[in-house]
Scaffold this motif. Structure first.
Motif, PDB file in Angstrom:
ATOM      1  N   PRO A 115       0.815  -1.216   0.000  1.00 46.99           N
ATOM      2  CA  PRO A 115       0.000   0.000   0.000  1.00 46.99           C
ATOM      3  C   PRO A 115       0.851   1.270   0.000  1.00 46.99           C
ATOM      4  CG  PRO A 115      -0.931  -1.574   1.521  1.00 46.99           C
ATOM      5  CD  PRO A 115       0.412  -2.115   1.061  1.00 46.99           C
ATOM      6  N   LEU A 116       1.978   1.268   0.693  1.00 47.99           N
ATOM      7  CA  LEU A 116       2.844   2.452   0.687  1.00 47.99           C
ATOM      8  C   LEU A 116       3.366   2.723  -0.716  1.00 47.99           C
ATOM      9  CD1 LEU A 116       4.823   1.938   4.011  1.00 47.99           C
ATOM     10  CD2 LEU A 116       3.001   3.582   3.549  1.00 47.99           C
ATOM     11  N   ARG A 117       3.642   1.675  -1.482  1.00 47.07           N
ATOM     12  CA  ARG A 117       4.063   1.864  -2.874  1.00 47.07           C
ATOM     13  C   ARG A 117       2.935   2.483  -3.678  1.00 47.07           C
ATOM     14  NH1 ARG A 117       6.587  -3.954  -3.612  1.00 47.07           N
ATOM     15  NH2 ARG A 117       8.308  -3.710  -2.184  1.00 47.07           N
ATOM     16  N   TRP A 118       1.704   2.047  -3.415  1.00 45.61           N
ATOM     17  CA  TRP A 118       0.564   2.613  -4.137  1.00 45.61           C
ATOM     18  C   TRP A 118       0.414   4.088  -3.831  1.00 45.61           C
ATOM     19  CZ3 TRP A 118      -3.478  -1.724  -2.981  1.00 45.61           C
ATOM     20  CH2 TRP A 118      -3.177  -2.839  -3.752  1.00 45.61           C
TER      21      TRP A 118
ATOM     22  N   SER B  98     -11.533  10.039 -10.605  1.00 48.08           N
ATOM     23  CA  SER B  98     -11.237   8.716 -10.044  1.00 48.08           C
ATOM     24  C   SER B  98     -10.664   7.738 -11.063  1.00 48.08           C
ATOM     25  CB  SER B  98     -12.487   8.124  -9.397  1.00 48.08           C
ATOM     26  OG  SER B  98     -13.464   7.870 -10.382  1.00 48.08           O
ATOM     27  N   THR B  99     -10.781   8.045 -12.359  1.00 42.20           N
ATOM     28  CA  THR B  99     -10.182   7.151 -13.351  1.00 42.20           C
ATOM     29  C   THR B  99      -8.659   7.184 -13.277  1.00 42.20           C
ATOM     30  OG1 THR B  99     -10.289   8.860 -15.061  1.00 42.20           O
ATOM     31  CG2 THR B  99     -12.129   7.289 -14.957  1.00 42.20           C
ATOM     32  N   LEU B 100      -8.085   8.163 -12.578  1.00 41.86           N
ATOM     33  CA  LEU B 100      -6.636   8.211 -12.392  1.00 41.86           C
ATOM     34  C   LEU B 100      -6.154   7.189 -11.357  1.00 41.86           C
ATOM     35  CD1 LEU B 100      -6.003  12.071 -12.408  1.00 41.86           C
ATOM     36  CD2 LEU B 100      -5.569  10.434 -14.244  1.00 41.86           C
ATOM     37  N   LEU B 101      -7.075   6.652 -10.563  1.00 43.50           N
ATOM     38  CA  LEU B 101      -6.701   5.620  -9.590  1.00 43.50           C
ATOM     39  C   LEU B 101      -6.411   4.310 -10.311  1.00 43.50           C
ATOM     40  CD1 LEU B 101      -9.494   6.164  -6.919  1.00 43.50           C
ATOM     41  CD2 LEU B 101      -7.060   6.586  -6.588  1.00 43.50           C
TER      42      LEU B 101
ATOM     43  N   GLU C 296      -6.206  -1.602  -8.683  1.00 50.01           N
ATOM     44  CA  GLU C 296      -5.872  -2.288  -7.424  1.00 50.01           C
ATOM     45  C   GLU C 296      -5.884  -1.321  -6.241  1.00 50.01           C
ATOM     46  OE1 GLU C 296      -1.943  -1.625  -9.671  1.00 50.01           O
ATOM     47  OE2 GLU C 296      -3.948  -2.302 -10.178  1.00 50.01           O
ATOM     48  N   MET C 297      -5.541  -0.056  -6.482  1.00 50.38           N
ATOM     49  CA  MET C 297      -5.593   0.945  -5.416  1.00 50.38           C
ATOM     50  C   MET C 297      -7.045   1.247  -5.057  1.00 50.38           C
ATOM     51  SD  MET C 297      -4.115   4.796  -5.417  1.00 50.38           S
ATOM     52  CE  MET C 297      -2.588   4.660  -4.541  1.00 50.38           C
ATOM     53  N   ALA C 298      -7.883   1.389  -6.062  1.00 51.26           N
ATOM     54  CA  ALA C 298      -9.304   1.636  -5.823  1.00 51.26           C
ATOM     55  C   ALA C 298      -9.908   0.483  -5.017  1.00 51.26           C
ATOM     56  CB  ALA C 298     -10.034   1.807  -7.148  1.00 51.26           C
ATOM     57  N   GLN C 299      -9.575  -0.729  -5.376  1.00 46.35           N
ATOM     58  CA  GLN C 299     -10.098  -1.894  -4.661  1.00 46.35           C
ATOM     59  C   GLN C 299      -9.600  -1.926  -3.220  1.00 46.35           C
ATOM     60  OE1 GLN C 299      -9.101  -5.689  -6.404  1.00 46.35           O
ATOM     61  NE2 GLN C 299     -10.516  -6.786  -5.090  1.00 46.35           N
TER      62      GLN C 299
END
Length: 147
Positions: A6-9, A43-46, A49-52
């Motif tokens: 998550p920190l990488r995300w 939000s399409t910039l997410l 996997e980050m959105a999930q």
């Protein structure tokens, strides 16, 4: 290894915000003893996997707001026990309440929320940040474009 992912995300998101132009650039304001960093973007910039990971939706007409509050009396440390509430207003003065999700990763604390918009619509954000008896309001506006 799972905690690092998550920190990488988040690092990837910060890089995305840095290089994707003024519509997604991070901004900051000094509000009393706090330095508030915020960015609002489509939000399409997410990454999917980050959105999930954070239970966020991706849509051409959905904006994501990311907010972090730093205590300037403790440089580099996040403010603790901060309550974030607010609403967004469209050009017709219609209001929508924002529900913030608090995310903690190590020492970092940030707040996420999403709201709908129409193509080329300017939204006005009214965010209240509270800690104990201290309260400050962050106001800003931003135009959003459907991708």
């Amino acid at each position: 290894m799972k905690k690092l992912l998550p920190l990488r995300w988040i690092s990837a998101l910060v890089l995305l915000m840095t290089f994707s132009g003024p519509a997604a650039a991070e901004q900051s304001r000094q509000l009393g003893p706090w330095e508030v960093h915020y960015n609002a973007f489509n939000s399409t910039l997410l990454r999917p996997e980050m959105a999930q990971q954070y239970s966020l939706q991706r849509s051409e007409t959905l904006a994501t707001l990311n907010l972090a509050v730093l205590d300037t009396t403790k440089p580099g440390k996040p403010a603790q026990q901060v309550t974030v509430t607010g609403y967004v207003m469209n050009p017709l003065s219609q209001q929508q309440q924002l529900t913030f999700q608090e995310v903690r990763e190590g020492d970092a604390i940030y707040y996420l929320t999403q709201t709908r918009f129409s193509h080329r619509e300017t939204l006005r954000f009214f965010i209240t940040i509270k800690q104990g008896a201290q309260s400050h309001e962050l106001r800003f506006h931003q135009e959003f474009w459907a991708n």
